[in-house]
Design a protein around this motif. Structure first.
Motif, PDB file in Angstrom:
ATOM      1  N   ALA A 171       0.823  -1.204   0.000  1.00 19.87           N
ATOM      2  CA  ALA A 171       0.000   0.000   0.000  1.00 19.87           C
ATOM      3  C   ALA A 171       0.861   1.260   0.000  1.00 19.87           C
ATOM      4  CB  ALA A 171      -0.928  -0.003   1.218  1.00 19.87           C
ATOM      5  N   ASP A 172       1.969   1.201   0.718  1.00 17.85           N
ATOM      6  CA  ASP A 172       2.881   2.349   0.766  1.00 17.85           C
ATOM      7  C   ASP A 172       3.507   2.595  -0.606  1.00 17.85           C
ATOM      8  OD1 ASP A 172       4.198   4.417   2.250  1.00 17.85           O
ATOM      9  OD2 ASP A 172       6.027   3.225   2.178  1.00 17.85           O
ATOM     10  N   GLN A 173       3.844   1.517  -1.314  1.00 21.04           N
ATOM     11  CA  GLN A 173       4.398   1.657  -2.667  1.00 21.04           C
ATOM     12  C   GLN A 173       3.404   2.335  -3.608  1.00 21.04           C
ATOM     13  OE1 GLN A 173       5.575  -2.389  -3.795  1.00 21.04           O
ATOM     14  NE2 GLN A 173       7.701  -1.724  -3.790  1.00 21.04           N
ATOM     15  N   MET A 174       2.119   1.970  -3.452  1.00 25.73           N
ATOM     16  CA  MET A 174       1.087   2.509  -4.344  1.00 25.73           C
ATOM     17  C   MET A 174       0.498   3.821  -3.828  1.00 25.73           C
ATOM     18  SD  MET A 174      -1.041  -0.935  -5.282  1.00 25.73           S
ATOM     19  CE  MET A 174      -1.423  -1.256  -3.560  1.00 25.73           C
ATOM     20  N   LYS A 175       0.931   4.260  -2.631  1.00 27.70           N
ATOM     21  CA  LYS A 175       0.371   5.456  -1.989  1.00 27.70           C
ATOM     22  C   LYS A 175      -1.145   5.305  -1.826  1.00 27.70           C
ATOM     23  CE  LYS A 175       4.468   7.206  -2.094  1.00 27.70           C
ATOM     24  NZ  LYS A 175       5.301   7.097  -0.870  1.00 27.70           N
ATOM     25  N   GLU A 176      -1.556   4.096  -1.431  1.00 26.08           N
ATOM     26  CA  GLU A 176      -2.978   3.790  -1.273  1.00 26.08           C
ATOM     27  C   GLU A 176      -3.336   3.991   0.207  1.00 26.08           C
ATOM     28  OE1 GLU A 176      -5.951   1.874  -0.565  1.00 26.08           O
ATOM     29  OE2 GLU A 176      -6.498   3.401  -2.028  1.00 26.08           O
ATOM     30  N   ASP A 177      -3.859   5.176   0.537  1.00 28.74           N
ATOM     31  CA  ASP A 177      -4.039   5.578   1.930  1.00 28.74           C
ATOM     32  C   ASP A 177      -5.055   4.722   2.686  1.00 28.74           C
ATOM     33  OD1 ASP A 177      -2.137   7.570   1.870  1.00 28.74           O
ATOM     34  OD2 ASP A 177      -3.541   9.113   1.226  1.00 28.74           O
ATOM     35  N   THR A 178      -6.111   4.289   2.025  1.00 27.65           N
ATOM     36  CA  THR A 178      -7.126   3.471   2.706  1.00 27.65           C
ATOM     37  C   THR A 178      -6.524   2.166   3.183  1.00 27.65           C
ATOM     38  OG1 THR A 178      -8.921   4.447   1.411  1.00 27.65           O
ATOM     39  CG2 THR A 178      -9.351   2.323   2.461  1.00 27.65           C
ATOM     40  N   MET A 179      -5.752   1.501   2.310  1.00 34.21           N
ATOM     41  CA  MET A 179      -5.116   0.250   2.707  1.00 34.21           C
ATOM     42  C   MET A 179      -4.035   0.485   3.764  1.00 34.21           C
ATOM     43  SD  MET A 179      -4.895  -2.911   2.800  1.00 34.21           S
ATOM     44  CE  MET A 179      -6.301  -3.121   1.734  1.00 34.21           C
ATOM     45  N   LEU A 180      -3.348   1.622   3.690  1.00 35.33           N
ATOM     46  CA  LEU A 180      -2.366   1.955   4.736  1.00 35.33           C
ATOM     47  C   LEU A 180      -3.046   2.048   6.096  1.00 35.33           C
ATOM     48  CD1 LEU A 180      -0.131   4.676   3.010  1.00 35.33           C
ATOM     49  CD2 LEU A 180       0.657   2.480   3.908  1.00 35.33           C
ATOM     50  N   ALA A 181      -4.189   2.735   6.146  1.00 43.38           N
ATOM     51  CA  ALA A 181      -4.915   2.884   7.417  1.00 43.38           C
ATOM     52  C   ALA A 181      -5.418   1.535   7.921  1.00 43.38           C
ATOM     53  CB  ALA A 181      -6.078   3.851   7.239  1.00 43.38           C
ATOM     54  N   ASN A 182      -5.954   0.724   7.002  1.00 49.78           N
ATOM     55  CA  ASN A 182      -6.424  -0.620   7.392  1.00 49.78           C
ATOM     56  C   ASN A 182      -5.273  -1.474   7.915  1.00 49.78           C
ATOM     57  OD1 ASN A 182      -9.257  -1.011   7.103  1.00 49.78           O
ATOM     58  ND2 ASN A 182      -9.042  -0.809   4.893  1.00 49.78           N
ATOM     59  N   SER A 183      -4.149  -1.461   7.210  1.00 49.72           N
ATOM     60  CA  SER A 183      -2.996  -2.278   7.605  1.00 49.72           C
ATOM     61  C   SER A 183      -2.452  -1.826   8.953  1.00 49.72           C
ATOM     62  CB  SER A 183      -1.903  -2.207   6.531  1.00 49.72           C
ATOM     63  OG  SER A 183      -2.352  -2.739   5.308  1.00 49.72           O
ATOM     64  N   LEU A 184      -2.420  -0.516   9.184  1.00 44.10           N
ATOM     65  CA  LEU A 184      -1.959  -0.004  10.483  1.00 44.10           C
ATOM     66  C   LEU A 184      -2.859  -0.497  11.613  1.00 44.10           C
ATOM     67  CD1 LEU A 184      -1.011   3.681   9.575  1.00 44.10           C
ATOM     68  CD2 LEU A 184       0.546   1.964  10.543  1.00 44.10           C
ATOM     69  N   THR A 185      -4.182  -0.479  11.378  1.00 45.74           N
ATOM     70  CA  THR A 185      -5.124  -0.935  12.407  1.00 45.74           C
ATOM     71  C   THR A 185      -4.905  -2.415  12.733  1.00 45.74           C
ATOM     72  OG1 THR A 185      -6.751   0.656  11.597  1.00 45.74           O
ATOM     73  CG2 THR A 185      -7.565  -1.075  13.038  1.00 45.74           C
ATOM     74  N   GLN A 206      -1.622   6.120  15.020  1.00 46.82           N
ATOM     75  CA  GLN A 206      -1.253   6.379  13.622  1.00 46.82           C
ATOM     76  C   GLN A 206      -2.426   6.072  12.692  1.00 46.82           C
ATOM     77  OE1 GLN A 206       2.779   4.094  13.818  1.00 46.82           O
ATOM     78  NE2 GLN A 206       2.838   5.333  11.966  1.00 46.82           N
ATOM     79  N   ALA A 207      -3.087   4.937  12.948  1.00 46.67           N
ATOM     80  CA  ALA A 207      -4.211   4.515  12.104  1.00 46.67           C
ATOM     81  C   ALA A 207      -5.360   5.514  12.193  1.00 46.67           C
ATOM     82  CB  ALA A 207      -4.686   3.116  12.531  1.00 46.67           C
ATOM     83  N   VAL A 212      -8.626   9.685   9.745  1.00 45.01           N
ATOM     84  CA  VAL A 212      -9.242  11.018   9.826  1.00 45.01           C
ATOM     85  C   VAL A 212      -8.784  11.874   8.642  1.00 45.01           C
ATOM     86  CG1 VAL A 212      -9.300  13.175  11.147  1.00 45.01           C
ATOM     87  CG2 VAL A 212      -9.555  10.978  12.334  1.00 45.01           C
ATOM     88  N   ALA A 213      -7.495  11.775   8.309  1.00 49.52           N
ATOM     89  CA  ALA A 213      -6.931  12.582   7.210  1.00 49.52           C
ATOM     90  C   ALA A 213      -7.581  12.253   5.874  1.00 49.52           C
ATOM     91  CB  ALA A 213      -5.425  12.360   7.131  1.00 49.52           C
ATOM     92  N   ILE A 214      -7.923  10.966   5.668  1.00 51.69           N
ATOM     93  CA  ILE A 214      -8.521  10.574   4.387  1.00 51.69           C
ATOM     94  C   ILE A 214     -10.045  10.563   4.450  1.00 51.69           C
ATOM     95  CG2 ILE A 214      -6.503   9.227   3.729  1.00 51.69           C
ATOM     96  CD1 ILE A 214      -8.006   6.696   4.473  1.00 51.69           C
ATOM     97  N   GLY A 215     -10.600  10.882   5.628  1.00 53.06           N
ATOM     98  CA  GLY A 215     -12.051  10.936   5.770  1.00 53.06           C
ATOM     99  C   GLY A 215     -12.720   9.590   5.698  1.00 53.06           C
ATOM    100  N   ASN A 216     -12.134   8.574   6.362  1.00 53.34           N
ATOM    101  CA  ASN A 216     -12.708   7.230   6.350  1.00 53.34           C
ATOM    102  C   ASN A 216     -13.184   6.870   7.761  1.00 53.34           C
ATOM    103  OD1 ASN A 216     -13.162   4.362   6.259  1.00 53.34           O
ATOM    104  ND2 ASN A 216     -11.963   4.314   4.369  1.00 53.34           N
ATOM    105  N   PRO A 217     -14.453   7.147   8.067  1.00 53.36           N
ATOM    106  CA  PRO A 217     -14.953   6.944   9.435  1.00 53.36           C
ATOM    107  C   PRO A 217     -15.029   5.478   9.854  1.00 53.36           C
ATOM    108  CG  PRO A 217     -16.763   7.509   7.959  1.00 53.36           C
ATOM    109  CD  PRO A 217     -15.498   7.687   7.169  1.00 53.36           C
ATOM    110  N   ASN A 218     -15.176   4.558   8.899  1.00 55.07           N
ATOM    111  CA  ASN A 218     -15.284   3.147   9.264  1.00 55.07           C
ATOM    112  C   ASN A 218     -13.961   2.605   9.799  1.00 55.07           C
ATOM    113  OD1 ASN A 218     -18.033   2.218   8.752  1.00 55.07           O
ATOM    114  ND2 ASN A 218     -17.643   2.871   6.653  1.00 55.07           N
TER     115      ASN A 218
END
Length: 636
Positions: A171-185, A206-207, A212-218
């Motif tokens: 996810a970090d390679q692709m700059k995919e923020d949603t997957m980064l947040a999920n993986s951190l959690t 961090q998660a 919050v930064a990407i606006g993903n409340p789930n």
């Protein structure tokens, strides 16, 4: 769009509509968690456009996205499966590898939700292979992340962490923020499971910041709820309740039904721990009602188990019995044979072999052979039914390990039968003697009966019954005296049919805690006691004689050893299953088992249990389970 309009479209116009449909499906896939209602409407429009130009790939992905919403937001399993199956048919017709891989991802999550771990594992592995074939890093990252969640659900935190680190890297390679947040959690949950609490808290923070930064409340809501469980481990229950309540409010706002169930279950457990039983019962019952609509059986099972404990503690025996029966029913359907991965593998092999035999019988068209086969199958089913009945009997006499651990106090029980039923058993009782009104004795026992499976299970039923009579009825608390009486009863019972010597019996460890005198009394029959004190393992050996076996010509002698109880002492009772377990590197052995206990003894009991289970299973690897596993740890 009608047929006449479709005919009049140019190639350029058709290509533009296809691009619009593909874009809508891609956005929907990425935002279906953070903006579920908006994406559902968008894919509905995309589906209609795709139907209008007969664009099957677009139809398939639109149906796939719709099924996600129906499953996880509305909880409509029937319509969800209709859409998923239609999408699957389209992708198979097109031989579309990427679409089939996305189908496998959703099916894997549905299997995981209903506790079908083997099917979930196969679906996720299939998805990963499919995504790699079509070089879809986005899909591969998600499938790897979900496979990590499967290991997390099984409390295999080491493997979970490996997969979650990989999904984070992709996810970090692709700059995919949603997957980064999920993986951190999920990584934070892995650290929690590995008892790295400070690291878990920092990663959750961090998660939350990322979501919050990407606006993903789930994702934010999930992180708050899981962070609450870290503070539960730390004993900071009020803070845990605040975080879990925040998670529940967010999930209700966005209609995330699986998340709502999880938050309700967490709050039920937290209110139970803070002795607010009415609120605990209310949250747990609500979690069960919602879980039933999604067929979320593992969550239902955990809720029923927690309810049974609450009703028992509040002296409501009939309610306790009713919900405990529901717990056992769901456990048998989903997890009963799930807790042993070996049994799941055995079932899978059995079904495969059964299919092969059926195919061979049909090929030969031998009516007599098939009739004979069916007769054998019927007899086998009778045997399996009998074994399962024996399992129900055994479960009826053994209280749940969680309940017994709480009764002992600051303790854990790691109990993993080799087969459906076990030859190992644990026993706990409390005795207040009339002649000693100021004293209460707590007796803890670990026993290993001859063999395992059904023969061993029948010995456990007999042993449990005899111990109830000796300790609870006759109020005998001296461990050596208990062993003498138990040996007498077992020997007499096993030799009723004649004078032939028998090797049947049991190895056993007995500890009697005298909390008034701050002493513990030990006696063992072919079993030892480990005490870890001041960072060293002290072994107190039991007698060389087992209980019940008549092969010894000399008189059996059992003695009681009295030990003082100091703060931070940890006592371990165990059978030989763990140290006799074979793995790729050979037998685990006594020395390695002692070192394991020394490594984990400073952890909280629950974390010790998890660490021991993880270590033994990792050592076992692909090898079969050699024997029943039983370890009891008591921290003072």
């Amino acid at each position: 769009m009608n047929l006449q309009t479709k005919v009049q479209l140019s190639k350029e116009e058709t290509a533009a509509i296809k691009a619009e449909i593909d874009a809508a499906n891609t956005v929907a896939r990425r935002e279906r968690v953070s903006k579920p209602h908006e994406t559902f409407e968008a894919v509905g429009r995309a589906y209609q456009l795709a139907v209008g130009i007969h664009y099957k790939k677009g139809m398939g992905f639109a149906l796939l996205n719709k099924s996600f919403y129906l499953f996880y937001i509305l909880g409509d399993l029937v319509k969800g499966y209709e859409n998923l199956t239609e999408a699957e048919d389209i992708f198979q017709e097109l031989n579309h590898i990427e679409g089939t891989a996305w189908i496998a991802n959703i099916r894997g999550s549905l299997y995981l939700q209903s506790g079908e771990y083997e099917k979930a594992f196969a679906a996720y592995r299939g998805a990963i292979e499919g995504f790699r074939l079509c070089e879809d890093k986005d899909g591969e990252s998600l499938a790897i992340y979900l496979l990590g969640n499967l290991y997390l659900d099984l409390k295999d935190y080491k493997n979970a962490k490996t997969y979650h680190e990989r999904s984070y890297y992709l996810a970090d390679q692709m700059k995919e923020d949603t997957m980064l947040a999920n993986s951190l959690t999920s990584l934070a949950n892995d650290y929690h499971g590995l008892n790295e609490l400070d690291k878990a808290i920092a990663t959750f923070e961090q998660a939350i910041e990322k979501s919050v930064a990407i606006g993903n409340p789930n994702i934010e809501a999930r992180a708050w709820n899981d962070l609450a469980q870290v503070y539960e481990t730390k004993g900071e229950y009020e803070k845990a309740i605040d975080y879990s309540t925040k998670s529940l409010e967010q999930r209700k706002l966005h209609g995330n039904k699986p998340g709502i169930i999880t938050a309700l279950l967490t709050l039920g457990k937290l209110y139970h721990k803070t002795h607010k039983q009415e609120q605990a019962i209310d949250f747990l019952q609500k979690s069960i009602e919602l879980a039933e609509t999604l067929n979320a059986k593992p969550k239902m099972m955990r809720a029923y188990q927690e309810l049974a404990i609450i009703y028992k503690e509040t002296e409501q025996p009939w309610q306790a019995l009713a919900v405990y029966e529901k717990y056992m029913e769901i456990k048998a359907a989903v997890m009963g044979e799930e807790t042993s991965s070996q049994l799941r593998n055995a079932n899978a092999l059995y079904e495969a072999e059964k299919s092969k035999r059926e195919a061979e019988i049909e090929r030969l068209r031998n009516v007599e052979l098939k009739a004979a086969y069916e007769e054998i199958e019927e007899k086998n089913q009778h045997i399996i039914d009998s074994i399962k009945y024996a399992k129900r009997i055994q479960e009826a006499i053994l209280d749940p390990v969680e309940t017994v651990s709480k009764q002992i106090g600051n303790a854990f029980i790691f109990y993993q039968p080799k087969d459906i039923v076990s030859g190992d058993f644990y026993w706990y009782g409390e005795v207040e003697k009339d002649e000693e009104p100021d004293k209460k004795y707590k007796i803890v026992i670990a026993a290993d009966c001859t063999g395992h499976g059904v023969p061993g299970a029948f010995m456990t039923v007999m042993g449990n019954d005899f111990l109830n009579d000796i300790i609870l009825t006759r109020q005998i608390t001296n461990p050596a005296e208990i062993l003498y009486k138990l040996d007498e009863k077992v020997t007499t019972t096993l030799n009723k049919q004649g004078s032939v010597a028998t090797n049947d019996g049991m190895d056993i460890t007995i500890l009697t805690f005298d909390e008034t005198a701050q002493e513990v009394h030990f006696s063992g029959a072919k079993n030892s006691l480990y005490l870890i004190r001041n960072g060293e393992v002290e072994e107190t050996k039991g007698a060389k004689f087992p209980i019940g076996s008549t092969q010894y010509e000399t008189t059996k002698v059992f003695t009681t050893t009295t030990l003082s109880v100091n703060p931070q002492d940890v006592f371990y009772l165990f059978t030989d299953g763990c140290q006799d377990q074979f793995g790729e590197q050979g037998k685990y052995m006594k020395r390695r088992f002692r070192e394991l206990l020394l490594q984990v003894h400073t952890l909280d009991p629950e974390m010790q249990c998890q660490a021991i289970a993880t270590e033994i299973r990792q050592w076992q690897g692909s090898k079969v389970q050699t024997d029943d596993w039983l370890v009891i740890g008591i921290k003072r």
